[in-house]
Motif scaffolding. Structure first.
Motif, PDB file in Angstrom:
ATOM      1  N   SER A   1       0.818  -1.221   0.000  1.00 53.51           N
ATOM      2  CA  SER A   1       0.000   0.000   0.000  1.00 53.51           C
ATOM      3  C   SER A   1       0.851   1.270   0.000  1.00 53.51           C
ATOM      4  O   SER A   1       0.321   2.374   0.091  1.00 53.51           O
ATOM      5  N   ARG A   2       2.162   1.116  -0.096  1.00 56.61           N
ATOM      6  CA  ARG A   2       3.094   2.236   0.028  1.00 56.61           C
ATOM      7  C   ARG A   2       3.517   2.732  -1.345  1.00 56.61           C
ATOM      8  O   ARG A   2       4.397   2.161  -1.982  1.00 56.61           O
ATOM      9  N   TRP A   3       2.882   3.845  -1.780  1.00 66.44           N
ATOM     10  CA  TRP A   3       3.123   4.382  -3.119  1.00 66.44           C
ATOM     11  C   TRP A   3       3.539   5.843  -3.007  1.00 66.44           C
ATOM     12  O   TRP A   3       2.710   6.709  -2.796  1.00 66.44           O
TER      13      TRP A   3
ATOM     14  N   TRP B   1       3.385   9.316  -7.886  1.00 64.19           N
ATOM     15  CA  TRP B   1       2.168   9.229  -8.688  1.00 64.19           C
ATOM     16  C   TRP B   1       2.302  10.093  -9.933  1.00 64.19           C
ATOM     17  O   TRP B   1       2.996  11.112  -9.929  1.00 64.19           O
TER      18      TRP B   1
ATOM     19  N   SER C   1      -1.576   2.388   4.817  1.00 62.96           N
ATOM     20  CA  SER C   1      -1.017   3.696   4.460  1.00 62.96           C
ATOM     21  C   SER C   1      -2.097   4.758   4.470  1.00 62.96           C
ATOM     22  O   SER C   1      -3.288   4.452   4.426  1.00 62.96           O
TER      23      SER C   1
ATOM     24  N   TYR D   1      -3.028   8.673   2.636  1.00 58.03           N
ATOM     25  CA  TYR D   1      -2.732   9.603   1.562  1.00 58.03           C
ATOM     26  C   TYR D   1      -3.504  10.908   1.768  1.00 58.03           C
ATOM     27  O   TYR D   1      -4.657  10.885   2.193  1.00 58.03           O
TER      28      TYR D   1
ATOM     29  N   PRO E   1      -2.605  12.198  -5.227  1.00 55.36           N
ATOM     30  CA  PRO E   1      -2.441  11.895  -3.799  1.00 55.36           C
ATOM     31  C   PRO E   1      -0.974  11.915  -3.386  1.00 55.36           C
ATOM     32  O   PRO E   1      -0.088  11.675  -4.203  1.00 55.36           O
TER      33      PRO E   1
ATOM     34  N   LEU F   1       1.619  10.377  -0.322  1.00 57.13           N
ATOM     35  CA  LEU F   1       1.790   9.434   0.787  1.00 57.13           C
ATOM     36  C   LEU F   1       2.254  10.182   2.031  1.00 57.13           C
ATOM     37  O   LEU F   1       3.257  10.904   1.990  1.00 57.13           O
TER      38      LEU F   1
ATOM     39  N   TYR G   1       2.952   5.272   6.092  1.00 54.87           N
ATOM     40  CA  TYR G   1       2.986   3.915   5.568  1.00 54.87           C
ATOM     41  C   TYR G   1       3.294   2.936   6.700  1.00 54.87           C
ATOM     42  O   TYR G   1       3.801   3.334   7.747  1.00 54.87           O
TER      43      TYR G   1
END
Lengths: 121, 110
Positions: A106-108, A111, B36, B38, B46, B48, B51
């Motif tokens: 889930s760590r992005w 983008w 995580s 955002y 978005p 981050l 995390y």
């Protein structure tokens, strides 16, 4: 720095197909998993699909499984999303995102700016 | 695939602290440390901010903190500032190798 640039969006009729692309630069493309995420106008984020760094593992949301195919070309540093049998509820801005792992997490941290898909007759 | 549950909106005055919850199940939030958060400003991609439940990426203010208890993850924003006004989304890994977002929370700074 890391750059991701989506392209390929547009207006398409229901039932038709379209292919999105995400070109990358600024990092070693083959070391990271990648994702497609979409956002309908005024709505929340919706995870669509992911692919591992080597392309061997592919992950899909139930809503697109069997209709969408994610792929990557590590030599050209391009991520793709082939979308078939498009429906009105697929209309959204589609983002590509880089995972911080080689498999889906889930760590992005990076983008693109997104490409807009409209599905309408 | 049902989304994780977040409050639609949370508000606070400058300098206050607010907390946003993100409730899932043992198949996602409760079963993994891969959660995580955002932040998304209008018209932007978005960003981050948290995390692995409670870790901050480099460059993210320490006013943002994360935690988890059971099937619920939480994001706390301390010392609320005008620029914190945005939408916030939680995201979790889920069994069957999928990922799932929360519905999003609009934070308003009064």
């Amino acid at each position: 720095q890391v750059q991701l640039a989506e392209s390929g969006g547009g207006v398409v009729q229901p039932g038709r197909s379209l292919r999105l692309s995400c070109a990358s630069s600024g990092f070693t493309f083959s070391q990271y998993a990648l994702h497609w995420v979409r956002q309908a106008p005024g709505k929340g984020l919706d995870w669509v699909a992911a692919i591992s760094s080597d392309g061997n593992f592919k992950y899909y949301a139930d809503s697109v499984r069997g209709r969408f195919t994610i792929s990557r070309d590590n030599s050209r540093k391009i991520l793709s999303l082939q979308m078939n049998s498009l429906r009105p509820d697929d209309a959204a801005k589609y983002f590509c995102a880089r995972d911080e792992s080689d498999y889906a997490s889930s760590r992005w941290a990076s983008w693109g700016q997104g490409t807009l898909l409209t599905v309408s007759s | 695939q049902s989304a994780l549950t977040q409050p639609a909106s949370v508000s606070g005055s400058p300098g206050q602290s607010i907390t946003i919850s993100c409730t899932g199940t043992s198949d996602d939030v409760g079963g993994y440390s891969d959660v995580s958060w955002y932040q998304q400003h209008p018209g932007k991609a978005p960003k981050l901010i948290i995390y692995d439940v409670d870790n901050r990426p480099s460059g993210v203010s320490n006013r943002f903190s994360g935690s988890k208890s059971g099937n619920t993850a939480s994001l706390t924003i301390s010392g609320l500032r005008n620029e914190d006004e945005a939408d916030y989304f939680c995201n979790s890994f889920r069994t069957s190798d999928t990922l799932v977002f929360g519905g999003g929370t609009k934070v308003t700074v009064l």
